[in-house]
Scaffold this motif. Structure first.
Motif, PDB file in Angstrom:
ATOM      1  N   VAL A   1       0.842  -1.198   0.000  1.00  0.00           N
ATOM      2  CA  VAL A   1       0.000   0.000   0.000  1.00  0.00           C
ATOM      3  C   VAL A   1       0.874   1.244   0.000  1.00  0.00           C
ATOM      4  CG1 VAL A   1      -1.876   1.208   1.189  1.00  0.00           C
ATOM      5  CG2 VAL A   1      -1.701  -1.293   1.351  1.00  0.00           C
ATOM      6  N   ILE A   2       0.701   2.096  -1.000  1.00  0.00           N
ATOM      7  CA  ILE A   2       1.475   3.326  -1.010  1.00  0.00           C
ATOM      8  C   ILE A   2       1.088   4.169   0.199  1.00  0.00           C
ATOM      9  CG2 ILE A   2      -0.211   4.526  -2.478  1.00  0.00           C
ATOM     10  CD1 ILE A   2       2.242   6.005  -3.705  1.00  0.00           C
ATOM     11  N   THR A   3       2.078   4.663   0.894  1.00  0.00           N
ATOM     12  CA  THR A   3       1.830   5.414   2.130  1.00  0.00           C
ATOM     13  C   THR A   3       1.468   6.850   1.763  1.00  0.00           C
ATOM     14  OG1 THR A   3       3.488   4.022   3.204  1.00  0.00           O
ATOM     15  CG2 THR A   3       2.737   5.935   4.428  1.00  0.00           C
ATOM     16  N   ALA A   4       0.199   7.048   1.518  1.00  0.00           N
ATOM     17  CA  ALA A   4      -0.325   8.361   1.148  1.00  0.00           C
ATOM     18  C   ALA A   4      -1.683   8.545   1.812  1.00  0.00           C
ATOM     19  CB  ALA A   4      -0.457   8.472  -0.367  1.00  0.00           C
ATOM     20  N   THR A   5      -2.006   9.783   2.147  1.00  0.00           N
ATOM     21  CA  THR A   5      -3.303  10.104   2.756  1.00  0.00           C
ATOM     22  C   THR A   5      -3.891  11.326   2.058  1.00  0.00           C
ATOM     23  OG1 THR A   5      -2.367  11.596   4.417  1.00  0.00           O
ATOM     24  CG2 THR A   5      -2.530   9.268   5.011  1.00  0.00           C
ATOM     25  N   ALA A   6      -5.208  11.446   2.150  1.00  0.00           N
ATOM     26  CA  ALA A   6      -5.887  12.610   1.592  1.00  0.00           C
ATOM     27  C   ALA A   6      -7.288  12.689   2.193  1.00  0.00           C
ATOM     28  CB  ALA A   6      -5.971  12.528   0.070  1.00  0.00           C
TER      29      ALA A   6
ATOM     30  N   GLY B   1      -3.592   5.202   0.619  1.00  0.00           N
ATOM     31  CA  GLY B   1      -3.128   4.391  -0.489  1.00  0.00           C
ATOM     32  C   GLY B   1      -3.450   5.005  -1.831  1.00  0.00           C
ATOM     33  N   GLU B   2      -3.762   4.145  -2.794  1.00  0.00           N
ATOM     34  CA  GLU B   2      -4.043   4.633  -4.135  1.00  0.00           C
ATOM     35  C   GLU B   2      -5.258   5.546  -4.173  1.00  0.00           C
ATOM     36  OE1 GLU B   2      -4.272   1.555  -7.031  1.00  0.00           O
ATOM     37  OE2 GLU B   2      -2.094   1.520  -7.303  1.00  0.00           O
ATOM     38  N   GLU B   3      -6.225   5.286  -3.276  1.00  0.00           N
ATOM     39  CA  GLU B   3      -7.402   6.145  -3.231  1.00  0.00           C
ATOM     40  C   GLU B   3      -7.028   7.598  -2.993  1.00  0.00           C
ATOM     41  OE1 GLU B   3     -11.154   4.404  -1.235  1.00  0.00           O
ATOM     42  OE2 GLU B   3      -9.478   3.325  -0.313  1.00  0.00           O
ATOM     43  N   ALA B   4      -5.933   7.810  -2.288  1.00  0.00           N
ATOM     44  CA  ALA B   4      -5.539   9.174  -1.945  1.00  0.00           C
ATOM     45  C   ALA B   4      -5.206   9.995  -3.180  1.00  0.00           C
ATOM     46  CB  ALA B   4      -4.352   9.154  -0.982  1.00  0.00           C
ATOM     47  N   PHE B   5      -4.742   9.349  -4.254  1.00  0.00           N
ATOM     48  CA  PHE B   5      -4.413  10.127  -5.447  1.00  0.00           C
ATOM     49  C   PHE B   5      -5.157   9.663  -6.697  1.00  0.00           C
ATOM     50  CE2 PHE B   5      -1.111   6.905  -4.953  1.00  0.00           C
ATOM     51  CZ  PHE B   5      -1.104   6.288  -6.195  1.00  0.00           C
ATOM     52  N   LEU B   6      -6.017   8.627  -6.547  1.00  0.00           N
ATOM     53  CA  LEU B   6      -6.820   8.190  -7.682  1.00  0.00           C
ATOM     54  C   LEU B   6      -8.273   8.636  -7.572  1.00  0.00           C
ATOM     55  CD1 LEU B   6      -5.554   4.553  -8.387  1.00  0.00           C
ATOM     56  CD2 LEU B   6      -4.916   6.680  -9.517  1.00  0.00           C
TER      57      LEU B   6
ATOM     58  N   ASN C   1      -1.051  13.916   1.087  1.00  0.00           N
ATOM     59  CA  ASN C   1       0.231  13.776   1.801  1.00  0.00           C
ATOM     60  C   ASN C   1       0.931  12.484   1.413  1.00  0.00           C
ATOM     61  OD1 ASN C   1       0.590  15.982   3.934  1.00  0.00           O
ATOM     62  ND2 ASN C   1      -1.534  15.349   4.281  1.00  0.00           N
ATOM     63  N   VAL C   2       2.228  12.573   1.205  1.00  0.00           N
ATOM     64  CA  VAL C   2       3.085  11.394   1.014  1.00  0.00           C
ATOM     65  C   VAL C   2       4.387  11.646   1.759  1.00  0.00           C
ATOM     66  CG1 VAL C   2       2.115  10.749  -1.229  1.00  0.00           C
ATOM     67  CG2 VAL C   2       4.078  12.306  -1.116  1.00  0.00           C
ATOM     68  N   ASN C   3       5.130  10.563   1.974  1.00  0.00           N
ATOM     69  CA  ASN C   3       6.449  10.669   2.624  1.00  0.00           C
ATOM     70  C   ASN C   3       6.378  11.437   3.938  1.00  0.00           C
ATOM     71  OD1 ASN C   3       7.472  11.193  -0.684  1.00  0.00           O
ATOM     72  ND2 ASN C   3       7.913   9.325   0.423  1.00  0.00           N
ATOM     73  N   PHE C   4       5.543  10.956   4.849  1.00  0.00           N
ATOM     74  CA  PHE C   4       5.348  11.678   6.114  1.00  0.00           C
ATOM     75  C   PHE C   4       5.861  10.893   7.325  1.00  0.00           C
ATOM     76  CE2 PHE C   4       1.216   9.999   4.533  1.00  0.00           C
ATOM     77  CZ  PHE C   4       1.123   8.863   5.312  1.00  0.00           C
ATOM     78  N   LYS C   5       6.637   9.860   7.079  1.00  0.00           N
ATOM     79  CA  LYS C   5       7.124   9.067   8.197  1.00  0.00           C
ATOM     80  C   LYS C   5       8.428   9.663   8.726  1.00  0.00           C
ATOM     81  CE  LYS C   5       8.404   4.406   9.633  1.00  0.00           C
ATOM     82  NZ  LYS C   5       8.672   3.030   9.205  1.00  0.00           N
TER      83      LYS C   5
ATOM     84  N   ARG D   1       6.030  13.660  -6.611  1.00  0.00           N
ATOM     85  CA  ARG D   1       6.913  12.665  -5.978  1.00  0.00           C
ATOM     86  C   ARG D   1       6.380  11.250  -6.187  1.00  0.00           C
ATOM     87  NH1 ARG D   1       7.588  16.246  -1.509  1.00  0.00           N
ATOM     88  NH2 ARG D   1       6.417  14.899  -0.088  1.00  0.00           N
ATOM     89  N   VAL D   2       5.058  11.091  -6.162  1.00  0.00           N
ATOM     90  CA  VAL D   2       4.483   9.775  -6.421  1.00  0.00           C
ATOM     91  C   VAL D   2       4.790   9.346  -7.848  1.00  0.00           C
ATOM     92  CG1 VAL D   2       2.330   8.471  -6.655  1.00  0.00           C
ATOM     93  CG2 VAL D   2       2.645  10.012  -4.717  1.00  0.00           C
ATOM     94  N   VAL D   3       4.648  10.251  -8.798  1.00  0.00           N
ATOM     95  CA  VAL D   3       4.939   9.944 -10.198  1.00  0.00           C
ATOM     96  C   VAL D   3       6.405   9.544 -10.348  1.00  0.00           C
ATOM     97  CG1 VAL D   3       5.142  10.943 -12.505  1.00  0.00           C
ATOM     98  CG2 VAL D   3       3.104  11.379 -11.143  1.00  0.00           C
ATOM     99  N   CYS D   4       7.304  10.287  -9.720  1.00  0.00           N
ATOM    100  CA  CYS D   4       8.734   9.969  -9.807  1.00  0.00           C
ATOM    101  C   CYS D   4       9.032   8.614  -9.188  1.00  0.00           C
ATOM    102  CB  CYS D   4       9.545  11.063  -9.121  1.00  0.00           C
ATOM    103  SG  CYS D   4       9.522  12.652  -9.976  1.00  0.00           S
TER     104      CYS D   4
END
Length: 609
Positions: free
Chosen positions: A51-56, A71-76, A84-88, A251-254
C-alpha cells in the motif's frame, strides 16, 4: 468496544509495517500447531497488498463529511484535498498532534478489522519503527497507537526482518545456510526515509548510528527536481504543481517511474494508466508531462549511479558501518526494504564485505510485516510456554517422577554407606572435620546426584519437549540439563546425621575416632567410645542378651565391636526420609526445574527475536 486481550491470550498477531513509501499488513494465528504457518498478506478492496503510504481528504458532496482515504485512493479519487506522502519521521515528543503515519495506520487497520472481525477480537498488533529512532520518539509513537483498543508493541524493522529470514530458513529444508550463519549478521534495511544498519552478534542486535538521513526518497526528490527543471516552462504543468498536493503528486509519479525501471515490472504501465484515468483532473498535467519526460531518463545509470549520486552516498554509509564494526565482520548480509530491489545496493554490499554471504528477500515489500507478525507469534508462544512449564509442577505425573527419583537416590545413599561399612576398605589416614563431609564422601553423593539428574532428565524431558514442540520451539537447539537444588543434598545428609546422632554419635565422638584409617573402623571406634562413656553396664547386659540368643561374644572388645556393628547396620537399614521432607524436596526440585526452564524460555526468546 472490543475488549483488549492480554498478549499471551492473543489468538492472532498482526504485523504492521508503515513505510515512508509503501506499507503492508499481515497476520498469523498463534495456537499450537500453527507455528509454521506463513503470514497472510492483507489485500485491500482496491487490490493493494503493498500500500502506497499516502493520505488525503476526499470530498463526498454537499452535506456529507469528508472521508480520510489512504493508499491509491488518496491520489486516484477525484476531489481529494490535503494530499500527503512521505510523512514518516521520528515522532516529536512535544507535539500533541497525532502523526500522519498513525492516522494512516488507523485507517488500514480499520479496513482489516472490518474484513476480519474475529482477528480483531483476539489479536495483538506489532508495529515496526526505524532502528535509528531515539527511544523518546519510539515511546511517543507507541503512545499514539494506544487508541487502537488492541495490545500494541513496537519493534525495530531491521530486527523483524532478521526474524523473517530465520523463519524462512527453518521452513526450507533445502536451505544451505544454517543458524550458525546468524551469529554475525548485518541487516541493511533500505527504506524511503532512512537506511538502517543493524548488526546482530550472538543473537544480540545493535543498531549502528549511520544512514538515518539516507533514504530512497532522495532519489525521488532528485527526479522531481529534474522534472521541474525540464517542464517548468509549461503553464499547465506549473499550475498543477502549484495546486495543493501538486508537489506530493509529482513525488508519487517519480517514485512509480523509478520502480518501473528497477523492477522492470509490466504492471508499471498499468499503474501509470490508472493514475492518469483516476486522479483529479488538476494533477493530469503532472502525470502526462512528468511521467512522459521520466520515460526518457535512464534512472539507474544517469541518476542513482551518477557521480555524487545516491549510490555514492550509500557506499560512503557502508564504509561508516564497516568502521563501526571494527574487527568483527558479518558472516551474512541481509538486504531488505523497497530500495533493496536496486541492484546497486547488493553490489555495493558485496564490495564492502566480500567475505560475507549476501541474501535478499525476493519480496522485500512484505519482509518487515511478516517478520513483525512472526516475532509477535514467537513472543506469544514463549509466554504460553512459560505458563505451561510452570503448570508442570502441579501435575501429579510430573511430581511422581521426581518423588520416585528422590527416594531411589536416598536408597542409593544408605546402601552405599552400608556397603562401605561392611567392606571396611582401608584408606589413608584422614581427619574428620564435619559429619556431613564424611557422609558426602563415603556415600559417593556426587555420583548419586549425577545418577539422580540422569533419572530426572530421562523421565521429565519427554514431558518438557512435548510442550516445546507444541509451540514450535526446536528442542535440539536447547538440550535440557537439570541442576538439582541444594536442598536435596542437605536433606539427605541431615536425615543420616539425625539417625546417627539418635544413636548417640555426636560430632565430638566421631572426632575422637578420627585417627583411624577406614570408615568402618571410624564408626566402630565411635560406637566403642559411646559405650565407654555410658559405662560397661549396658554393654554387658546387651552382650549377655546376645549370648543368651546363642551368639558367642569373646571379651569385652569383641562384644563392643559386634554390638556397634549391629547397631550401625540397623540405623542404616531403617533410615528413611520423612513424608514432610519428601514433599518439600519434590516441591523444591519441581520449582527449580520450572525456574531453569523459564530461564531457558528467555534464551529461546532471545534466539527467535
Amino acid at each position: 468496544m472490543t475488549e483488549i486481550v492480554s498478549e499471551h491470550e492473543a489468538r492472532y498477531v498482526v504485523g504492521l509495517d508503515i513505510g515512508d513509501g509503501e506499507s503492508a499488513l499481515c497476520w498469523v494465528p498463534t495456537g499450537p500447531g500453527h507455528f509454521r504457518d506463513k503470514a497472510r498478506i492483507f489485500e485491500r478492496a482496491s487490490q493493494e497488498r503493498s500500500v502506497i503510504t499516502a493520505t488525503a481528504l476526499e470530498s463526498r458532496g454537499e452535506g456529507e463529511p469528508n472521508r480520510f482515504v489512504i493508499g491509491e485512493e488518496a491520489f486516484l479519487s477525484r476531489g481529494c484535498s490535503h494530499f500527503n506522502v512521505n510523512f514518516k519521521t521520528a515522532t516529536d515528543p512535544n507535539d500533541p498532534v497525532t502523526p500522519q503515519a498513525v492516522l494512516f495506520a488507523q485507517v488500514l487497520l480499520g479496513e482489516f478489522f472490518a474484513a476480519h472481525p474475529d482477528v480483531h477480537r483476539h489479536c495483538a498488533v506489532y508495529v515496526g519503527h526505524p532502528a535509528g529512532w531515539p527511544r523518546e520518539a519510539v515511546d511517543v509513537y507507541r503512545k499514539h497507537f494506544g487508541t487502537l483498543q488492541v495490545p500494541v508493541h513496537l519493534m525495530s524493522e531491521s530486527q523483524s526482518a532478521l526474524v523473517h529470514v530465520r523463519d524462512r530458513r527453518v521452513a526450507d529444508p533445502a536451505a544451505t545456510a544454517q543458524d550458525a550463519d546468524l551469529r554475525n549478521v548485518l541487516i541493511v534495511d533500505v527504506g524511503s526515509s532512512t537506511t538502517d544498519f543493524t548488526f546482530v552478534s550472538d543473537l544480540t542486535p545493535r543498531n549502528l548510528p549511520v544512514g538515518m538521513s539516507l533514504g530512497c526518497r532522495r532519489i525521488d526528490e532528485e527526479l522531481a527536481r529534474r522534472v521541474q527543471a525540464a517542464c517548468g516552462d509549461d503553464s499547465e504543468f506549473k499550475a498543477a504543481l502549484a495546486a495543493p498536493g501538486g508537489k506530493e503528486m509529482l513525488r508519487v509519479v517519480c517514485r512509480r517511474a523509478k520502480e518501473a525501471q528497477f523492477t522492470r515490472d509490466s504492471a508499471a504501465e498499468t499503474n501509470f494508466l490508472r493514475m492518469h484515468a483516476g486522479c483529479d483532473g488538476t494533477f493530469t498535467p503532472i502525470i502526462e508531462k512528468g511521467f512522459g519526460w521520466l520515460r526518457g531518463v535512464e534512472i539507474p545509470e544517469d541518476v542513482v549511479a551518477a557521480p555524487g549520486g545516491w549510490a555514492d552516498d550509500f557506499r560512503a554509509v557502508l564504509a561508516e558501518a564497516k568502521q563501526h564494526l571494527g574487527e568483527t565482520q558479518p558472516q551474512l548480509i541481509i538486504t531488505t526494504g523497497g530500495g533493496s530491489r536496486m541492484p546497486v545496493v547488493r553490489a555495493a554490499c558485496a564490495e564492502a564485505f566480500p567475505e560475507a554471504i549476501l541474501e535478499n528477500d525476493p519480496k522485500p515489500a512484505f519482509t518487515v510485516a511478516r517478520g513483525l507478525a512472526s516475532a509477535g507469534r514467537h513472543r506469544v508462544g514463549v509466554e504460553r510456554f512459560r505458563q505451561d512449564i510452570r503448570a508442570l509442577k502441579d501435575q501429579p505425573v510430573f511430581t511422581e517422577h521426581i518423588k520416585d527419583a528422590l527416594l531411589t537416590a536416598f536408597d542409593h545413599v544408605t546402601s552405599a554407606l552400608r556397603q562401605r561399612f561392611e567392606q571396611e576398605v582401608t584408606e589413608s589416614a584422614k581427619t574428620v572435620d564435619l559429619l556431613d563431609d564424611l557422609i558426602h564422601e563415603t556415600a559417593g553423593l556426587d555420583d548419586v546426584f549425577r545418577r539422580l539428574r540422569v533419572s530426572l532428565e530421562a523421565s521429565l524431558t519427554p514431558v518438557v519437549l512435548e510442550i516445546c514442540r507444541s509451540y514450535g520451539v526446536r528442542d535440539d537447539q536447547f538440550p535440557i540439563d537439570f541442576t538439582l537444588p541444594d536442598i536435596v543434598g542437605t536433606t539427605m545428609k541431615a536425615r543420616i546425621r539425625t539417625a546417627w546422632r539418635t544413636m548417640g554419635m555426636s560430632q565430638q565422638v566421631l572426632s575422637a575416632a578420627a585417627g583411624v584409617e577406614d570408615f568402618g573402623t571410624i564408626l566402630l571406634q565411635a560406637a566403642r567410645t559411646i559405650y565407654s562413656m555410658k559405662g560397661l553396664g549396658p554393654l554387658l547386659a546387651t552382650a549377655a542378651a546376645v549370648g543368651g540368643a546363642g551368639v558367642t561374644v569373646i571379651g569385652a572388645a569383641q562384644g563392643v565391636d559386634y554390638l556397634a556393628r549391629r547397631r550401625l547396620q540397623s540405623v542404616l537399614e531403617t533410615a528413611e526420609l520423612e513424608s514432610a521432607e519428601v514433599t518439600r524436596m519434590v516441591e523444591e526440585v519441581a520449582e527449580s526445574i520450572t525456574v531453569q526452564m523459564d530461564a531457558r524460555a528467555v534464551e529461546i526468546e532471545r534466539f527467535v527475536l
